[in-house]
Design a protein around this motif. Structure first.
Motif, PDB file in Angstrom:
ATOM      1  N   ALA A  51      -2.146  27.211 -16.292  1.00 52.10           N
ATOM      2  CA  ALA A  51      -2.021  27.757 -14.941  1.00 52.10           C
ATOM      3  C   ALA A  51      -3.323  28.407 -14.488  1.00 52.10           C
ATOM      4  O   ALA A  51      -3.698  28.326 -13.314  1.00 52.10           O
ATOM      5  N   ALA A  55      -5.647  27.249 -11.266  1.00 51.16           N
ATOM      6  CA  ALA A  55      -6.052  28.189 -10.216  1.00 51.16           C
ATOM      7  C   ALA A  55      -7.568  28.317 -10.101  1.00 51.16           C
ATOM      8  O   ALA A  55      -8.057  29.121  -9.306  1.00 51.16           O
ATOM      9  N   THR A 228       5.862  32.769 -14.018  1.00 51.98           N
ATOM     10  CA  THR A 228       4.670  32.728 -13.176  1.00 51.98           C
ATOM     11  C   THR A 228       3.525  33.488 -13.840  1.00 51.98           C
ATOM     12  O   THR A 228       3.723  34.220 -14.813  1.00 51.98           O
ATOM     13  N   PRO A 231      -2.416  35.025  -9.974  1.00 49.48           N
ATOM     14  CA  PRO A 231      -3.799  34.790  -9.569  1.00 49.48           C
ATOM     15  C   PRO A 231      -4.264  35.926  -8.654  1.00 49.48           C
ATOM     16  O   PRO A 231      -3.592  36.261  -7.671  1.00 49.48           O
ATOM     17  N   THR A 243      -1.292  36.807  -5.667  1.00 45.61           N
ATOM     18  CA  THR A 243      -0.193  35.876  -5.451  1.00 45.61           C
ATOM     19  C   THR A 243       0.481  35.597  -6.794  1.00 45.61           C
ATOM     20  O   THR A 243       0.097  36.155  -7.826  1.00 45.61           O
ATOM     21  N   ARG A 244       1.491  34.742  -6.779  1.00 40.63           N
ATOM     22  CA  ARG A 244       2.150  34.319  -8.009  1.00 40.63           C
ATOM     23  C   ARG A 244       2.147  32.793  -8.051  1.00 40.63           C
ATOM     24  O   ARG A 244       2.420  32.142  -7.035  1.00 40.63           O
ATOM     25  N   ALA A 245       1.818  32.236  -9.193  1.00 42.77           N
ATOM     26  CA  ALA A 245       1.777  30.789  -9.363  1.00 42.77           C
ATOM     27  C   ALA A 245       2.663  30.409 -10.536  1.00 42.77           C
ATOM     28  O   ALA A 245       2.622  31.046 -11.592  1.00 42.77           O
TER      29      ALA A 245
END
Length: 249
Positions: A51, A55, A228, A231, A243-245
């Motif tokens: 992840a 990003a 998640t 980032p 944010t959340r990824a």
């Protein structure tokens, strides 16, 4: 237009935005973790680093309990070390209450094989500088299994961007006098005192912002429970966007 804070004005801004991906409580291990992930006790670490790459992160930060404990086998540590070495970015780890920086810590067994790995309390005492990014990342490692104050020592700002890391339990106004509740507590006053641009927290399995003040202080949650990572974009103009990824199992 974002106004650059007074604490940053004395430092030159980096030429581009900086992206840091924050996670915690991965709990690489045998026993519980392997059955959950079809025999792969390193699965959480693998998806978090994937992840971070997705990003386009400049740095990944893991805010405690990366490993389940300090008694892991050489096999699983070797697999974790390979994942870290192949991360394609620097990785900064803060030892937590599960994997403190004791003399026989798991980190002593892998740091020589992972040149891109920085472990607070082991490879660096308090802070890791990234001059090319105008960034410094600092935190107080758990150094044993006893009481500790996650934000007891502060690091003065020496770069345009500063991220603090802490592993512990947030309470708005902690009562440190309460018996059996003095350990690992993080309060609003301590978050504010960091003066950091972002505080990367670990110990909670859910992702949530805490602190209630101007400083962005967030738990990322564990990849297993939150699903998640966080980032964090440090914008050249001085703003911070969190944010959340999702992680991809």
């Amino acid at each position: 237009m974002t106004v650059i804070s007074r604490s940053r004005r004395q430092f030159e801004a980096p030429e581009a935005d900086v992206v840091v991906v924050h996670s915690s409580d991965i709990h690489v291990g045998e026993g519980y973790t392997e059955p959950v992930h079809r025999g792969d006790g390193t699965a959480g670490l693998r998806v978090v680093l994937a992840a971070a790459r997705a990003a386009d992160a400049d740095v990944a930060v893991l805010a405690g309990d990366t490993f389940e404990h300090n008694r892991l086998s050489s096999d699983i540590l070797g697999r974790a070390a390979r994942l870290l070495a192949e991360a394609a970015m620097p990785v900064v780890i803060l030892p937590g209450n599960h994997d403190p920086a004791i003399p026989d810590s798991v980190f002593h067994r892998i740091v020589a094989d992972v040149p891109n790995l920085c472990v607070l309390g082991i490879t660096h005492d308090l802070a890791v500088p990234f001059p090319a990014l105008g960034l410094e990342i600092w935190g107080n490692a758990h150094r044993d299994y006893g009481d500790m104050d996650p934000l007891s020592r502060l690091s003065p700002r020496r770069t345009f961007w500063q991220i603090a890391m802490a592993h512990g339990h947030y309470e708005k106004r902690p009562d440190r006098a309460t018996h059996l509740r003095p350990s690992w507590l993080i309060g609003d006053d301590e978050i504010a005192a960091t003066g950091a641009d972002y505080v990367a927290l670990g110990h909670w399995n859910r992702a949530v912002r805490v602190g209630g003040g101007a400083i962005e202080a967030h738990y990322s949650g564990s990849p297993d429970h939150a699903g998640t990572v966080n980032p964090v974009r440090l914008n050249r103009g001085g703003g911070v966007t969190v944010t959340r990824a999702p992680v991809q199992w």
